[in-house]
Design a protein around this motif. Structure first.
Motif, short mmCIF file in Angstrom:
data_model
loop_
_atom_site.label_atom_id
_atom_site.label_comp_id
_atom_site.label_asym_id
_atom_site.label_seq_id
_atom_site.Cartn_x
_atom_site.Cartn_y
_atom_site.Cartn_z
N ASP A 50 2.31 0.86 5.13
CA ASP A 50 3.58 0.68 4.44
C ASP A 50 3.36 -0.06 3.12
O ASP A 50 2.23 -0.39 2.76
N GLU A 51 4.43 -0.29 2.42
CA GLU A 51 4.35 -0.95 1.11
C GLU A 51 3.76 -2.35 1.23
O GLU A 51 3.01 -2.80 0.36
N VAL A 52 4.08 -3.05 2.31
CA VAL A 52 3.54 -4.40 2.49
C VAL A 52 2.02 -4.33 2.63
O VAL A 52 1.30 -5.16 2.07
N ASP A 53 1.51 -3.32 3.35
CA ASP A 53 0.06 -3.16 3.46
C ASP A 53 -0.57 -3.01 2.07
O ASP A 53 -1.61 -3.60 1.79
N ARG A 54 0.07 -2.21 1.21
CA ARG A 54 -0.47 -1.99 -0.13
C ARG A 54 -0.43 -3.28 -0.96
O ARG A 54 -1.37 -3.59 -1.69
N ILE A 55 0.65 -4.04 -0.83
CA ILE A 55 0.77 -5.29 -1.57
C ILE A 55 -0.29 -6.29 -1.10
O ILE A 55 -0.97 -6.93 -1.91
N VAL A 56 -0.43 -6.42 0.20
CA VAL A 56 -1.39 -7.37 0.76
C VAL A 56 -2.81 -6.97 0.38
O VAL A 56 -3.64 -7.81 0.03
N ALA A 57 -3.10 -5.66 0.42
CA ALA A 57 -4.44 -5.20 0.04
C ALA A 57 -4.73 -5.53 -1.42
O ALA A 57 -5.83 -6.00 -1.75
N ALA A 58 -3.75 -5.34 -2.28
CA ALA A 58 -3.94 -5.64 -3.70
C ALA A 58 -4.17 -7.14 -3.90
O ALA A 58 -5.06 -7.55 -4.65
N LEU A 99 2.50 -13.40 4.57
CA LEU A 99 3.11 -12.38 3.71
C LEU A 99 3.28 -11.08 4.47
O LEU A 99 4.30 -10.40 4.32
N GLU A 100 2.30 -10.74 5.32
CA GLU A 100 2.40 -9.51 6.10
C GLU A 100 3.61 -9.53 7.03
O GLU A 100 4.30 -8.52 7.18
N VAL A 101 3.88 -10.67 7.63
CA VAL A 101 5.01 -10.77 8.56
C VAL A 101 6.32 -10.91 7.81
O VAL A 101 7.26 -10.13 8.01
#
Length: 164
Positions: free
Chosen positions: A5-13, A26-28
Motif C-alpha cells: 500500500d501507499e504506507v509501504d511505499r512511504i516507509v520504503a522511501a 509510522l507503519e501502524v
C-alpha cells in the motif's frame, strides 16, 4: 488486492533515506490515519443518506442509547459528547427547531431540564445508525470476524494506554 500500500511505499522511501530510524510507528499510525479518513468519508455519506449531521448524530445517539424514555440532562449530554455547555445549548436548540428533540422540566428537580428524543428524532437516529453500520461493515469487508475481534482488542489496548 495489492500486496503493497501507499504506507509501504512511504516507509520504503524513508528507509532508503534514513536507514538509522525505526519506522514501525509510522507503519501502524499512518495506516490508522488513512483508515480514519476513509471512515470519516463513509460516516459523512451514511449521515447524508439519513439527513443527519455528525454532531446531530452524537446528541441523538446519546439520547437513544439512554433507553426508554430516551432523555438525559444537559449535563449528561455534555459528558457523553465532550462539548462545551454553550455548544450543547446551541445543538439542542437546533435539534428542537428540527423537531428531533424536546425539552421539559425535570420532575425530580423543578429547576432542571431534560432533553428527550421525539418520535422523529428516534426515527432519524435509527436510520442513521443502520446506514452507519452498513458503511462500516463495507470498510471491514476484507477482514474476517476473528481478525476484527483481534484488531478491536489491540486498538482498545492502545486507546486505554492513552488514558481514554
Amino acid at each position: 488486492m495489492p500486496q503493497e500500500d501507499e504506507v509501504d511505499r512511504i516507509v520504503a522511501a524513508w528507509g532508503r533515506e534514513r536507514a538509522d530510524l525505526d519506522f514501525g510507528p509510522l507503519e501502524v499510525l499512518s495506516r490508522v490515519d488513512r483508515l480514519a479518513r476513509h471512515l470519516d468519508r463513509a460516516r459523512r455519506a451514511a449521515f447524508d443518506e439519513s439527513d443527519v449531521e455528525p454532531w446531530e448524530f452524537d446528541v441523538l445517539s446519546a439520547l437513544r442509547r439512554a433507553g426508554e424514555p430516551y432523555e438525559l440532562s444537559p449535563k449528561s449530554l455534555l459528558q457523553q459528547t465532550l462539548v462545551s455547555s454553550g455548544t450543547m445549548t446551541n445543538r439542542v436548540d437546533r435539534l428542537a427547531a428540527r423537531g428531533l428533540v424536546a425539552r421539559r422540566t425535570d420532575p425530580r428537580d423543578g429547576r432542571g431540564i431534560l432533553v428527550s428524543l421525539t418520535t422523529a428524532g428516534r426515527s432519524s437516529v435509527d436510520a442513521a445508525i443502520a446506514d452507519l453500520l452498513a458503511a462500516e461493515r463495507g470498510i471491514l469487508a476484507g477482514v474476517s470476524d476473528t481478525e476484527q475481534d483481534q484488531l478491536s482488542g489491540l486498538l482498545r489496548r492502545l486507546i486505554l494506554g492513552l488514558g481514554d
